[in-house]
Design an enzyme around this catalytic site. Structure first.
Site, mmCIF file in Angstrom:
data_model
loop_
_atom_site.group_PDB
_atom_site.id
_atom_site.type_symbol
_atom_site.label_atom_id
_atom_site.label_comp_id
_atom_site.label_asym_id
_atom_site.label_seq_id
_atom_site.Cartn_x
_atom_site.Cartn_y
_atom_site.Cartn_z
ATOM 1 N N LYS A 203 19.862 39.375 -18.890
ATOM 2 C CA LYS A 203 20.746 39.045 -17.759
ATOM 3 C C LYS A 203 20.704 37.538 -17.588
ATOM 4 C CE LYS A 203 21.439 38.199 -13.706
ATOM 5 N NZ LYS A 203 22.233 37.038 -13.187
ATOM 6 N N GLU A 277 8.030 32.583 -15.058
ATOM 7 C CA GLU A 277 7.992 31.131 -15.265
ATOM 8 C C GLU A 277 8.827 30.540 -14.138
ATOM 9 O OE1 GLU A 277 6.146 29.731 -17.477
ATOM 10 O OE2 GLU A 277 5.759 31.346 -18.901
ATOM 11 N N CYS A 311 12.028 22.404 -15.656
ATOM 12 C CA CYS A 311 10.972 22.871 -14.749
ATOM 13 C C CYS A 311 9.697 22.036 -14.838
ATOM 14 C CB CYS A 311 10.669 24.325 -15.036
ATOM 15 S SG CYS A 311 10.317 24.634 -16.774
ATOM 16 N N GLU A 415 10.316 20.907 -5.099
ATOM 17 C CA GLU A 415 11.065 20.784 -6.347
ATOM 18 C C GLU A 415 12.516 20.425 -6.021
ATOM 19 O OE1 GLU A 415 12.176 24.341 -8.647
ATOM 20 O OE2 GLU A 415 11.376 23.317 -10.399
HETATM 21 P P1 NAP Z 1 17.132 31.643 -9.657
HETATM 22 O O1 NAP Z 1 18.107 31.481 -8.586
HETATM 23 O O2 NAP Z 1 15.778 32.134 -9.310
HETATM 24 O O3 NAP Z 1 17.821 32.628 -10.724
HETATM 25 C C1 NAP Z 1 17.221 32.956 -11.955
HETATM 26 C C2 NAP Z 1 17.824 34.256 -12.465
HETATM 27 O O4 NAP Z 1 17.470 35.334 -11.598
HETATM 28 C C3 NAP Z 1 19.347 34.256 -12.528
HETATM 29 O O5 NAP Z 1 19.748 35.014 -13.652
HETATM 30 C C4 NAP Z 1 19.712 34.948 -11.244
HETATM 31 O O6 NAP Z 1 21.001 35.504 -11.260
HETATM 32 C C5 NAP Z 1 18.648 36.017 -11.179
HETATM 33 N N1 NAP Z 1 18.399 36.569 -9.851
HETATM 34 C C6 NAP Z 1 18.786 36.081 -8.643
HETATM 35 N N2 NAP Z 1 18.328 36.884 -7.653
HETATM 36 C C7 NAP Z 1 17.629 37.885 -8.256
HETATM 37 C C8 NAP Z 1 16.898 39.013 -7.767
HETATM 38 N N3 NAP Z 1 16.773 39.275 -6.456
HETATM 39 N N4 NAP Z 1 16.288 39.824 -8.658
HETATM 40 C C9 NAP Z 1 16.368 39.571 -9.982
HETATM 41 N N5 NAP Z 1 17.050 38.533 -10.503
HETATM 42 C C10 NAP Z 1 17.664 37.690 -9.646
HETATM 43 O O7 NAP Z 1 16.900 30.301 -10.473
HETATM 44 P P2 NAP Z 1 18.020 29.287 -10.973
HETATM 45 O O8 NAP Z 1 18.606 28.660 -9.758
HETATM 46 O O9 NAP Z 1 18.927 29.966 -11.916
HETATM 47 O O10 NAP Z 1 17.150 28.255 -11.839
HETATM 48 C C11 NAP Z 1 16.437 27.170 -11.319
HETATM 49 C C12 NAP Z 1 14.962 27.471 -11.151
HETATM 50 O O11 NAP Z 1 14.389 27.909 -12.377
HETATM 51 C C13 NAP Z 1 14.146 26.263 -10.752
HETATM 52 O O12 NAP Z 1 13.299 26.580 -9.674
HETATM 53 C C14 NAP Z 1 13.305 25.949 -11.980
HETATM 54 O O13 NAP Z 1 12.099 25.303 -11.748
HETATM 55 C C15 NAP Z 1 13.104 27.288 -12.566
HETATM 56 N N6 NAP Z 1 12.777 27.164 -13.983
HETATM 57 C C16 NAP Z 1 11.502 27.437 -14.416
HETATM 58 C C17 NAP Z 1 11.159 27.279 -15.752
HETATM 59 C C18 NAP Z 1 9.787 27.588 -16.254
HETATM 60 O O14 NAP Z 1 9.646 27.844 -17.448
HETATM 61 N N7 NAP Z 1 8.763 27.572 -15.439
HETATM 62 C C19 NAP Z 1 12.120 26.859 -16.651
HETATM 63 C C20 NAP Z 1 13.388 26.570 -16.187
HETATM 64 C C21 NAP Z 1 13.710 26.739 -14.847
HETATM 65 P P3 NAP Z 1 22.232 34.685 -10.601
HETATM 66 O O15 NAP Z 1 22.342 33.408 -11.330
HETATM 67 O O16 NAP Z 1 23.365 35.587 -10.856
HETATM 68 O O17 NAP Z 1 21.882 34.520 -9.163
#
Ligand code: NAP
Ligand code: MG
Length: 517
Positions: A203, A277, A311, A415
């Site tokens: 997804k 992550e 990240c 962040e």
């Molecule tokens: P996000 O809002 O948490 O979304 C991540 C994924 O989860 C998307 O596919 C999202 O779908 C889905 N999602 C949203 N709500 C959900 C729920 N209740 N249950 C299951 N899945 C759900 O994160 P983002 O805004 O896409 O990405 C930015 C974040 O990723 C930052 O905080 C960054 O630090 C973190 N990140 C971490 C790493 C690491 O390796 N540690 C690497 C890269 C990024 P939708 O897009 O359709 O909402």
């Protein structure tokens, strides 16, 4: 008044002409990849795909439904329970991984274009995405030998008895990814899952539903059996349905800490294995003997990579008081000289934020930094482009360097996930050169993902690296190593990816005890 030419003046900004030359099509997709074929979505909702550099909608994909999730999980379930994939030997699966790598490399340029149009990552970044993804598949293929190695362990205090340890695939895996590196952050889950013998449902994040199709195409072209890899697109609700689906055995998630916490709670209730992550707020500790010219060369890669949307980057620079203004000036000059503009232009270093929402979040942080007394030596506002550039509707924040940042400011603690660097000060006239204070500043965060130490003394740098409470840390540079574990401590996540440890997340163990023969 004399005007000094800036990097922007010399930099080509004509996004409209570039897009016309590239003849980029409007992309309408009505299907999802389920059970070995692209099939029409069951759900009737649609999600737009937006070019964050221009604000224009250039595609649309299905916003799936519970029926789509059910169909994808059912296909993955059948492929796991009754299909050939988990029953192949690891070496046989490794041969598929190698073929997938070849097929990904063959799609590198179209994949890069699509990725850049989806999330605004500079094309120099996304041109590396296919090679990096292929490298991850090739690396995990080498671990077949580890899976096949016979593992028989004698009982330590009971002679004549032994255990055969089996490493079995954990089952159907839900792979949920964010938008910042939409290829890599799926592949780092997909490659070990496939080698282990798992089947998956992917997804992607809503803003980046298209580039991942090139990976799925590569999997299909490599001849991977039907149902082993499935792709659904749609909102976060689809992720939630997958996490809680009775047909799913394991969840692998990369994304924000708040969503990760919710997923962990659901998996806790279900006793379902999960790897997370999550976010970060990492620090670069500059020791007084650091070579600032060398640091300047890696500053953007290690602290502002992908327009600050990475990240693990060290967005907090901890500078010694004796060299504080020198560090501030180095950062200002590096950032101010880096061209911002059309991410499809190979000379662009900083693109837009990936979404309008993220642009709003980053601007909120820029304003909070200014309100709390940080000094912007570069940036500090939204970037504006003239209408003839085609970028006037894009989501651009000027790369910003904040000096005089104190640990209590929001920009120092939270962040930001945008092109904003904060520079804090520690007192290196204190006993021990102020290292205790620098380490305490680095560790004074809920996160624990990355970090850096800049020093000309390898031993001193290693000693500081050992004291920083994070899953990874670099000395004078940062990069992820496919064969070394990568993961976050504390609010940065649970478990690890990469390396043999990352493969372990897709395995379950069985010990068969017997009398030694
Ligand atoms: P996000 O809002 O948490 O979304 C991540 C994924 O989860 C998307 O596919 C999202 O779908 C889905 N999602 C949203 N709500 C959900 C729920 N209740 N249950 C299951 N899945 C759900 O994160 P983002 O805004 O896409 O990405 C930015 C974040 O990723 C930052 O905080 C960054 O630090 C973190 N990140 C971490 C790493 C690491 O390796 N540690 C690497 C890269 C990024 P939708 O897009 O359709 O909402
Ligand atoms: Mg989000």
């Amino acid at each position: 008044m004399t005007t000094v030419p800036t990097a922007q003046d010399a930099h080509t900004q004509d996004a409209r002409a570039r897009r016309a030359t590239l003849n980029l099509p409007y992309t309408r997709v009505d299907d999802m990849f389920i059970d070995g074929a692209y099939v029409p979505a069951r759900g009737t909702g649609r999600n737009p795909v937006t070019d964050p550099a221009t604000g224009e909608v250039w595609g649309e994909v299905p916003d799936g439904s519970a029926e789509d999730v059910d169909a994808a999980v059912a296909a993955a379930r059948r492929a796991f329970d009754a299909g050939p994939w988990p029953r192949l030997s690891p070496s046989e699966r490794a041969a598929y991984l190698t073929r997938i790598a070849d097929e990904i490399e063959a799609r590198a340029e179209t994949l890069a274009l699509t990725n850049t149009r989806e999330n605004g990552s500079p094309i120099t970044e996304t041109r590396g995405a296919a090679a990096n993804a292929a490298g991850i598949f090739r690396y995990f293929a080498t671990l077949a030998e580890y899976l096949e190695r016979e593992d028989v362990r004698p009982f330590p205090f009971a002679p004549g008895q032994e255990s055969v340890v089996r490493r079995e695939p954990v089952g159907v895996c839900a792979l949920i990814a964010p938008w910042n590196f939409p290829i890599n952050l799926v592949v780092i889950k997909l490659a070990p899952a496939l080698l282990a013998g798992c089947t998956v449902v992917i997804k992607p994040a809503s803003p980046t539903p298209l580039s991942i199709r090139f990976i799925v195409d590569a999997v299909a072209a490599a001849g991977v059996p039907a149902g082993v890899v499935n792709l659904v697109t749609g909102s976060g609700r689809m992720g939630d349905l997958l996490v809680k689906h009775p047909g799913v055995d394991k969840v692998a998630f990369t994304g924000s800490t708040p969503v990760g916490r919710r997923i962990a709670a659901a998996c806790g209730e279900l006793l379902r294995p999960v790897t997370l992550e999550l976010g970060g707020k990492s620090s670069a500790i500059v020791l007084p003997d650091a070579d600032l010219d060398a640091m300047a060369k890696v500053l953007i890669r290690s602290s502002m990579r992908n327009t600050g949307q990475t990240c693990y980057i060290s967005t907090r620079i901890l500078a010694p008081a004796s060299r504080y203004e020198e560090v501030v000036e180095m950062a200002r000059s590096v950032i101010a000289a880096a061209p911002q503009g059309d991410p499809l232009d190979p000379s662009t270093v900083f693109g837009p934020s990936a979404t309008k929402a993220q642009f709003g979040t980053v601007m909120g942080y820029v304003e909070s930094g200014l309100a709390e007394g940080a000094r912007a030596t570069a940036g500090g506002r939204a970037a504006s482009f003239a209408p003839e550039t085609g970028l006037e509707g894009g989501f651009f924040v000027e790369p910003t360097v904040f000096a005089d940042v104190t640990p209590s400011m929001r920009v120092a603690r939270e962040e930001i996930f945008g092109p904003v660097l904060t520079i804090l000060k520690y007192d290196d006239s204190a006993p021990g050169g102020g290292v205790d204070e620098a380490v305490a500043l680095a560790n004074n965060t809920e996160f624990g993902l990355g970090g850096l130490v800049f020093s000309s003394d390898p031993e001193a740098a290693l000693a500081v690296a050992d004291r920083v409470d994070t899953g990874s840390i670099g000395i004078n540079f940062f990069a992820s190593n496919h064969s070394a574990p990568f993961g976050g401590r504390h609010d940065s996540g649970l478990g690890t990816e990469y390396g043999i440890e990352g493969l372990g997340a897709y395995l379950t163990y069985k010990s068969i005890h017997r009398k030694a023969g």
